[in-house]
Design a protein around this motif. Structure first.
Motif, PDB file in Angstrom:
ATOM      1  N   VAL A  95     -53.610 -29.851 -26.768  1.00  0.00           N
ATOM      2  CA  VAL A  95     -52.279 -30.069 -27.330  1.00  0.00           C
ATOM      3  C   VAL A  95     -51.327 -29.099 -26.657  1.00  0.00           C
ATOM      4  CG1 VAL A  95     -50.866 -30.001 -29.407  1.00  0.00           C
ATOM      5  CG2 VAL A  95     -53.209 -30.868 -29.518  1.00  0.00           C
ATOM      6  N   VAL A  96     -50.301 -29.642 -26.013  1.00  0.00           N
ATOM      7  CA  VAL A  96     -49.321 -28.824 -25.305  1.00  0.00           C
ATOM      8  C   VAL A  96     -48.191 -28.429 -26.240  1.00  0.00           C
ATOM      9  CG1 VAL A  96     -47.684 -28.784 -23.400  1.00  0.00           C
ATOM     10  CG2 VAL A  96     -49.894 -29.901 -23.116  1.00  0.00           C
ATOM     11  N   ILE A 117     -47.408 -33.731 -27.748  1.00  0.00           N
ATOM     12  CA  ILE A 117     -47.734 -33.921 -26.339  1.00  0.00           C
ATOM     13  C   ILE A 117     -49.146 -33.390 -26.127  1.00  0.00           C
ATOM     14  CG2 ILE A 117     -47.190 -33.294 -23.965  1.00  0.00           C
ATOM     15  CD1 ILE A 117     -44.297 -32.999 -24.772  1.00  0.00           C
ATOM     16  N   VAL A 118     -49.999 -34.257 -25.579  1.00  0.00           N
ATOM     17  CA  VAL A 118     -51.392 -33.900 -25.320  1.00  0.00           C
ATOM     18  C   VAL A 118     -51.637 -34.003 -23.823  1.00  0.00           C
ATOM     19  CG1 VAL A 118     -53.793 -34.547 -25.745  1.00  0.00           C
ATOM     20  CG2 VAL A 118     -52.128 -34.737 -27.576  1.00  0.00           C
ATOM     21  N   GLU A 152     -52.458 -35.510 -16.924  1.00  0.00           N
ATOM     22  CA  GLU A 152     -51.478 -36.468 -17.436  1.00  0.00           C
ATOM     23  C   GLU A 152     -51.094 -36.028 -18.848  1.00  0.00           C
ATOM     24  OE1 GLU A 152     -51.158 -41.200 -17.071  1.00  0.00           O
ATOM     25  OE2 GLU A 152     -52.906 -40.499 -18.179  1.00  0.00           O
ATOM     26  N   TRP A 153     -49.843 -36.243 -19.195  1.00  0.00           N
ATOM     27  CA  TRP A 153     -49.385 -35.931 -20.547  1.00  0.00           C
ATOM     28  C   TRP A 153     -49.223 -37.223 -21.334  1.00  0.00           C
ATOM     29  CZ3 TRP A 153     -45.088 -31.627 -20.466  1.00  0.00           C
ATOM     30  CH2 TRP A 153     -45.689 -30.423 -20.139  1.00  0.00           C
ATOM     31  N   LEU A 154     -49.712 -37.207 -22.551  1.00  0.00           N
ATOM     32  CA  LEU A 154     -49.559 -38.335 -23.463  1.00  0.00           C
ATOM     33  C   LEU A 154     -48.631 -37.903 -24.584  1.00  0.00           C
ATOM     34  CD1 LEU A 154     -53.333 -39.252 -23.822  1.00  0.00           C
ATOM     35  CD2 LEU A 154     -51.705 -40.209 -22.207  1.00  0.00           C
ATOM     36  N   VAL A 155     -47.587 -38.669 -24.824  1.00  0.00           N
ATOM     37  CA  VAL A 155     -46.694 -38.397 -25.952  1.00  0.00           C
ATOM     38  C   VAL A 155     -47.169 -39.307 -27.085  1.00  0.00           C
ATOM     39  CG1 VAL A 155     -44.329 -38.364 -26.783  1.00  0.00           C
ATOM     40  CG2 VAL A 155     -44.807 -37.849 -24.384  1.00  0.00           C
ATOM     41  N   LYS A 211     -48.309 -34.756 -15.390  1.00  0.00           N
ATOM     42  CA  LYS A 211     -48.121 -33.353 -15.758  1.00  0.00           C
ATOM     43  C   LYS A 211     -47.103 -32.730 -14.817  1.00  0.00           C
ATOM     44  CE  LYS A 211     -50.698 -29.067 -15.980  1.00  0.00           C
ATOM     45  NZ  LYS A 211     -52.004 -28.446 -15.764  1.00  0.00           N
ATOM     46  N   PRO A 212     -46.100 -32.020 -15.364  1.00  0.00           N
ATOM     47  CA  PRO A 212     -45.105 -31.372 -14.504  1.00  0.00           C
ATOM     48  C   PRO A 212     -45.757 -30.332 -13.593  1.00  0.00           C
ATOM     49  CG  PRO A 212     -44.339 -31.420 -16.772  1.00  0.00           C
ATOM     50  CD  PRO A 212     -45.752 -31.875 -16.777  1.00  0.00           C
ATOM     51  N   ALA A 213     -45.256 -30.245 -12.363  1.00  0.00           N
ATOM     52  CA  ALA A 213     -45.858 -29.346 -11.370  1.00  0.00           C
ATOM     53  C   ALA A 213     -45.714 -27.883 -11.767  1.00  0.00           C
ATOM     54  CB  ALA A 213     -45.231 -29.588 -10.007  1.00  0.00           C
ATOM     55  N   GLY A 214     -44.604 -27.499 -12.369  1.00  0.00           N
ATOM     56  CA  GLY A 214     -44.363 -26.102 -12.695  1.00  0.00           C
ATOM     57  C   GLY A 214     -44.947 -25.651 -14.020  1.00  0.00           C
ATOM     58  N   HIS A 215     -45.645 -26.519 -14.715  1.00  0.00           N
ATOM     59  CA  HIS A 215     -46.172 -26.176 -16.040  1.00  0.00           C
ATOM     60  C   HIS A 215     -47.410 -25.307 -15.901  1.00  0.00           C
ATOM     61  CE1 HIS A 215     -47.083 -26.432 -20.267  1.00  0.00           C
ATOM     62  NE2 HIS A 215     -48.311 -26.837 -19.980  1.00  0.00           N
ATOM     63  N   ASP A 216     -47.390 -24.145 -16.584  1.00  0.00           N
ATOM     64  CA  ASP A 216     -48.539 -23.239 -16.585  1.00  0.00           C
ATOM     65  C   ASP A 216     -49.546 -23.726 -17.619  1.00  0.00           C
ATOM     66  OD1 ASP A 216     -50.258 -21.135 -16.239  1.00  0.00           O
ATOM     67  OD2 ASP A 216     -49.034 -19.701 -17.374  1.00  0.00           O
ATOM     68  N   ALA A 217     -50.819 -23.846 -17.239  1.00  0.00           N
ATOM     69  CA  ALA A 217     -51.842 -24.382 -18.143  1.00  0.00           C
ATOM     70  C   ALA A 217     -52.109 -23.459 -19.323  1.00  0.00           C
ATOM     71  CB  ALA A 217     -53.139 -24.625 -17.374  1.00  0.00           C
TER      72      ALA A 217
END
Length: 141
Positions: A67-68, A81-82, A87-90, A106-112
């Motif tokens: 869960v993001v 958002i999962v 891939e992100w699922l809304v 998944k956005p490129a700049g998003h930190d895991a």
């Protein structure tokens, strides 16, 4: 001869040893209580072992979904958002079901390791809800 045999058969119960008394009722009750406690202890012990080993093995497992972010949109409704395989699922989550609203890469700049900030998502959701309201208002006229 037959009379002697008949007399011996009738006298046999009288010649037999007196019946031995069985265990006392108190001893029987103690055995039942001890057996019950033994079974309950076995159930608790097995449950403890199952929980210990099943939870311990789950902690080190790879979790494919994470869960993001999430926001409450009603008393029993959420938009979440999962992240699942890059891939992100809304998802729209209610007390009765879960609906897929949108999928996005998944956005490129998003930190895991860091969850996404809530305000941009809240703004996007508010804009989407305003659009839906405007469409409903145009349909009524």
């Amino acid at each position: 001869m037959l009379r002697i045999l008949f007399c011996l058969l009738l006298a046999a119960p009288a010649l037999a040893a007196p019946p031995a008394e069985g265990p006392s009722p108190l001893w029987g009750m103690l055995q039942v209580i001890f057996g019950l406690l033994l079974v309950l202890a076995a159930i608790v012990g097995i449950a403890w072992l199952f929980r210990r080993f099943s939870m311990g093995s789950m902690l080190g497992r790879f979790q494919p979904a994470r869960v993001v972010s999430g926001v409450m949109v009603g008393p029993h409704e959420r938009v979440v958002i999962v992240e699942l395989a890059e891939e992100w699922l809304v998802l729209g989550v209610t007390s009765r079901n879960v609906n897929l609203l949108k999928t996005m890469p998944k956005p490129a700049g998003h930190d895991a390791g860091q969850p996404a900030a809530n305000p941009p998502f809240a703004q996007w959701l508010a804009a989407a809800m305003d659009k839906a309201r405007k469409r409903q208002g145009d349909g009524d006229k």
